[in-house]
Structure formats: C-alpha cells, structure tokens
Motif scaffolding. Structure first.
Motif, PDB file in Angstrom:
ATOM      1  N   PRO A  16      77.984  20.950  92.466  1.00  0.00           N
ATOM      2  CA  PRO A  16      78.784  19.737  91.927  1.00  0.00           C
ATOM      3  C   PRO A  16      79.418  18.483  91.783  1.00  0.00           C
ATOM      4  O   PRO A  16      79.000  17.719  91.333  1.00  0.00           O
ATOM      5  CB  PRO A  16      80.526  20.411  91.882  1.00  0.00           C
ATOM      6  CG  PRO A  16      80.174  21.491  93.224  1.00  0.00           C
ATOM      7  CD  PRO A  16      78.842  22.335  93.383  1.00  0.00           C
ATOM      8  N   ALA A  17      79.172  17.679  93.065  1.00  0.00           N
ATOM      9  CA  ALA A  17      78.399  16.600  93.505  1.00  0.00           C
ATOM     10  C   ALA A  17      77.343  16.345  92.299  1.00  0.00           C
ATOM     11  O   ALA A  17      77.938  14.944  92.175  1.00  0.00           O
ATOM     12  CB  ALA A  17      78.361  15.836  95.230  1.00  0.00           C
ATOM     13  N   LEU A  18      76.377  16.865  92.625  1.00  0.00           N
ATOM     14  CA  LEU A  18      75.359  16.316  91.843  1.00  0.00           C
ATOM     15  C   LEU A  18      75.342  16.167  90.004  1.00  0.00           C
ATOM     16  O   LEU A  18      75.466  15.724  89.992  1.00  0.00           O
ATOM     17  CB  LEU A  18      74.230  17.590  92.050  1.00  0.00           C
ATOM     18  CG  LEU A  18      73.019  17.033  90.489  1.00  0.00           C
ATOM     19  CD1 LEU A  18      72.314  15.831  91.315  1.00  0.00           C
ATOM     20  CD2 LEU A  18      71.858  17.966  90.728  1.00  0.00           C
ATOM     21  N   GLU A  19      76.365  17.229  89.995  1.00  0.00           N
ATOM     22  CA  GLU A  19      77.040  17.749  88.503  1.00  0.00           C
ATOM     23  C   GLU A  19      77.856  16.217  87.955  1.00  0.00           C
ATOM     24  O   GLU A  19      77.816  15.481  86.714  1.00  0.00           O
ATOM     25  CB  GLU A  19      77.766  18.564  87.956  1.00  0.00           C
ATOM     26  CG  GLU A  19      78.211  18.719  86.428  1.00  0.00           C
ATOM     27  CD  GLU A  19      79.369  18.812  86.585  1.00  0.00           C
ATOM     28  OE1 GLU A  19      79.645  18.198  85.197  1.00  0.00           O
ATOM     29  OE2 GLU A  19      80.227  18.271  87.645  1.00  0.00           O
ATOM     30  N   ILE A  20      78.655  16.126  89.167  1.00  0.00           N
ATOM     31  CA  ILE A  20      79.579  14.542  88.684  1.00  0.00           C
ATOM     32  C   ILE A  20      78.676  13.270  88.485  1.00  0.00           C
ATOM     33  O   ILE A  20      79.037  12.451  87.999  1.00  0.00           O
ATOM     34  CB  ILE A  20      80.303  14.585  90.116  1.00  0.00           C
ATOM     35  CG1 ILE A  20      81.377  15.150  89.559  1.00  0.00           C
ATOM     36  CG2 ILE A  20      81.029  12.960  90.133  1.00  0.00           C
ATOM     37  CD1 ILE A  20      82.714  15.660  91.055  1.00  0.00           C
ATOM     38  N   PHE A  21      77.813  12.757  89.756  1.00  0.00           N
ATOM     39  CA  PHE A  21      76.816  11.594  89.862  1.00  0.00           C
ATOM     40  C   PHE A  21      76.323  11.701  88.341  1.00  0.00           C
ATOM     41  O   PHE A  21      75.417  10.742  87.645  1.00  0.00           O
ATOM     42  CB  PHE A  21      75.683  12.153  91.224  1.00  0.00           C
ATOM     43  CG  PHE A  21      76.746  12.102  92.319  1.00  0.00           C
ATOM     44  CD1 PHE A  21      77.684  10.489  92.113  1.00  0.00           C
ATOM     45  CD2 PHE A  21      76.481  12.586  93.435  1.00  0.00           C
ATOM     46  CE1 PHE A  21      78.281  10.093  93.144  1.00  0.00           C
ATOM     47  CE2 PHE A  21      77.084  11.771  94.751  1.00  0.00           C
ATOM     48  CZ  PHE A  21      78.596  11.514  94.746  1.00  0.00           C
ATOM     49  N   ASN A  22      75.640  13.199  88.158  1.00  0.00           N
ATOM     50  CA  ASN A  22      75.230  13.487  86.501  1.00  0.00           C
ATOM     51  C   ASN A  22      75.997  12.575  85.518  1.00  0.00           C
ATOM     52  O   ASN A  22      75.170  11.837  84.398  1.00  0.00           O
ATOM     53  CB  ASN A  22      74.636  14.345  86.210  1.00  0.00           C
ATOM     54  CG  ASN A  22      72.753  14.868  87.123  1.00  0.00           C
ATOM     55  OD1 ASN A  22      72.524  13.749  87.877  1.00  0.00           O
ATOM     56  ND2 ASN A  22      72.943  16.213  87.721  1.00  0.00           N
ATOM     57  N   GLN A  91      79.077   3.161 104.623  1.00  0.00           N
ATOM     58  CA  GLN A  91      80.172   4.350 104.507  1.00  0.00           C
ATOM     59  C   GLN A  91      79.376   4.959 103.063  1.00  0.00           C
ATOM     60  O   GLN A  91      79.200   4.266 102.393  1.00  0.00           O
ATOM     61  CB  GLN A  91      81.397   3.556 104.299  1.00  0.00           C
ATOM     62  CG  GLN A  91      82.004   3.121 104.850  1.00  0.00           C
ATOM     63  CD  GLN A  91      82.908   4.743 105.428  1.00  0.00           C
ATOM     64  OE1 GLN A  91      82.522   5.614 105.879  1.00  0.00           O
ATOM     65  NE2 GLN A  91      84.082   4.175 106.603  1.00  0.00           N
ATOM     66  N   PRO A  92      80.367   6.157 103.203  1.00  0.00           N
ATOM     67  CA  PRO A  92      79.787   7.110 102.134  1.00  0.00           C
ATOM     68  C   PRO A  92      80.304   6.634 100.467  1.00  0.00           C
ATOM     69  O   PRO A  92      81.451   6.691 100.309  1.00  0.00           O
ATOM     70  CB  PRO A  92      79.662   8.585 101.859  1.00  0.00           C
ATOM     71  CG  PRO A  92      79.356   8.440 104.047  1.00  0.00           C
ATOM     72  CD  PRO A  92      79.761   7.739 104.074  1.00  0.00           C
ATOM     73  N   VAL A  93      79.898   6.681  99.149  1.00  0.00           N
ATOM     74  CA  VAL A  93      80.067   6.495  99.043  1.00  0.00           C
ATOM     75  C   VAL A  93      81.167   7.573  97.979  1.00  0.00           C
ATOM     76  O   VAL A  93      81.344   9.330  98.355  1.00  0.00           O
ATOM     77  CB  VAL A  93      79.172   6.107  97.011  1.00  0.00           C
ATOM     78  CG1 VAL A  93      78.721   5.280  97.580  1.00  0.00           C
ATOM     79  CG2 VAL A  93      78.291   7.619  97.024  1.00  0.00           C
ATOM     80  N   ASN A  94      82.159   7.222  96.649  1.00  0.00           N
ATOM     81  CA  ASN A  94      82.731   8.664  96.106  1.00  0.00           C
ATOM     82  C   ASN A  94      82.942   9.732  95.458  1.00  0.00           C
ATOM     83  O   ASN A  94      81.380   8.706  93.999  1.00  0.00           O
ATOM     84  CB  ASN A  94      84.187   7.469  95.705  1.00  0.00           C
ATOM     85  CG  ASN A  94      85.092   7.538  96.521  1.00  0.00           C
ATOM     86  OD1 ASN A  94      85.800   8.221  97.733  1.00  0.00           O
ATOM     87  ND2 ASN A  94      85.676   6.359  96.478  1.00  0.00           N
ATOM     88  N   ALA A  95      82.729  10.306  95.000  1.00  0.00           N
ATOM     89  CA  ALA A  95      82.154  11.502  94.017  1.00  0.00           C
ATOM     90  C   ALA A  95      83.407  11.943  93.333  1.00  0.00           C
ATOM     91  O   ALA A  95      84.273  12.413  93.599  1.00  0.00           O
ATOM     92  CB  ALA A  95      81.471  12.722  93.905  1.00  0.00           C
TER      93      ALA A  95
END
Length: 212
Positions: A16-22, A91-95
């Motif tokens: 789902p993180a991939l889907e958000i970034f897409n 720092q990691p980014v937000n999804a």
C-alpha cells in the motif's frame, strides 16, 4: 519531493505504501528486505533489490533517493530508522494517501504511513514513523508519540495521549482524555475507558489487562 524512493521492507504496508507513492506520481526505485527468498521478485512491477543493509543501495539514500520504512514491527522499524539517521543522516519521508484528511493545524512528523480515509483533527500531533491504517480517526488535540500503530477503523478521541511504540488494534475506541503508555497493546475491538500503563496489554469492553 523530486527524488525516487527506496522502500525498506517488502511485506505488510510495503505494497500500500507503493500505491500511495504511485498515486502522487512519485517514482519508487525498489524495495529492500532482509528475506533473501524475496530478492529479485517484484511487487507491482517494482523489484525487491536486496537487503536493507546493502551498502550499494544505502549510499543512494540522501543523495539520489529518499527512504520510506515499511515495517510493521515497531522495534525493527526503529532500528532501520536509527541506521538511516546515523549512516545516511536522513529521515524517512511520509506516505500520505490522497484520501486522508489532515486538519490545517495538525502537526505531523517524519516517516509516517497514513492510509485512505484516515482523519486527523484540529491540533492533533502525530510523531515520527507512525502507522495509521484505513479509516482510523485521530480526533482534535490527540497526541501520538513515535512508532505508534493505529489499526483500521480505530477511534482515538479528543485529548488522548498515546506514548511511543504503543499498538492500537483495529476497531478500538479510546475515550477522550485517557493516556496509553509506552509499548502498551490494545486488542482489536476494545473500548478503553481508563489509562493504560506502559507495557500493559488490555482487551475487551471495557478493556481489562490480560495477564501474560
């Protein structure tokens, strides 16, 4: 955010993180996962490139790529975040899903996963590296510490404080103004009407401590 993203982890919220970034038209360069049996496989045409401590890929973080940590387990997620902070100074980014609602004066940290139809109310504070699943509701003035996970459909009412590493199961209701201690666990569907101490596990309606 112009740089491609490397997702740490290839299970759980990784897809789902991939889907958000897409959905934001952001490029995901690939996944890194410790399970070698997953290497060179794909998730929605994006490759699982190697392990999370592979220097060949780590050296890209902060220069050519951003990072997002898609690990459900809070302790392992924290270990990877610490590694990225220390080795890559990032720092990691937000999804953040397009269908989430964030109040204009809510405060949100780094590296959070915020899925569809999550609502974050006025003056709410979300720490770093939290996981908020679909339809979770964080009401006004609620405060979530770092590495908190809130399950699908859970309701965190106004003025609730949830400390670092706590796990709130799906469909939980936390009544207004209570405090959930560090690393506490709230079983799915519970209704919590009183403070929960650090490291306690509670379940039920009303929620009661489960003896380990």
């Amino acid at each position: 955010m112009d740089k491609p993203i490397i997702i740490f982890g290839a299970r759980g919220i990784a897809h789902p993180a991939l889907e958000i970034f897409n959905s934001h038209e952001l490029v995901v360069y690939g996944f890194l996962d410790e399970d070698e049996s997953l290497h060179r496989k794909e998730i929605n045409n994006i490759s699982i490139l190697g392990g999370p401590e592979d220097d060949g890929f780590l050296k890209l973080i902060g220069k050519k790529c951003e990072a997002f940590v898609a690990i459900d387990d809070a302790k392992y997620r924290e270990a990877l975040v610490t590694m990225l902070n220390e080795k890559r100074k990032v720092q990691p980014v937000n999804a953040l899903h397009r269908l989430a609602y964030l109040s204009t004066d809510a405060a949100i940290g780094h590296g959070n996963f915020i899925n569809a139809k999550v609502t974050i109310g006025a003056g709410a504070e979300i720490g770093n590296h939290c996981i908020l699943h679909t339809n979770a509701s964080i009401e006004h003035q609620a405060k979530l510490g770092d590495f908190v996970q809130v399950g699908a459909g859970a309701v965190v009412n106004s003025g609730v404080t949830i400390e670092k590493g706590a796990f709130i199961g799906s469909g939980v209701t936390l009544v207004a103004g209570i405090k959930i201690g560090k690393n506490a666990r709230i079983g799915a569907g519970s209704v919590v009407i009183a403070d929960v101490e650090a490291n306690q596990t509670v379940f039920g309606n009303p929620a009661k401590e489960i003896e380990s």
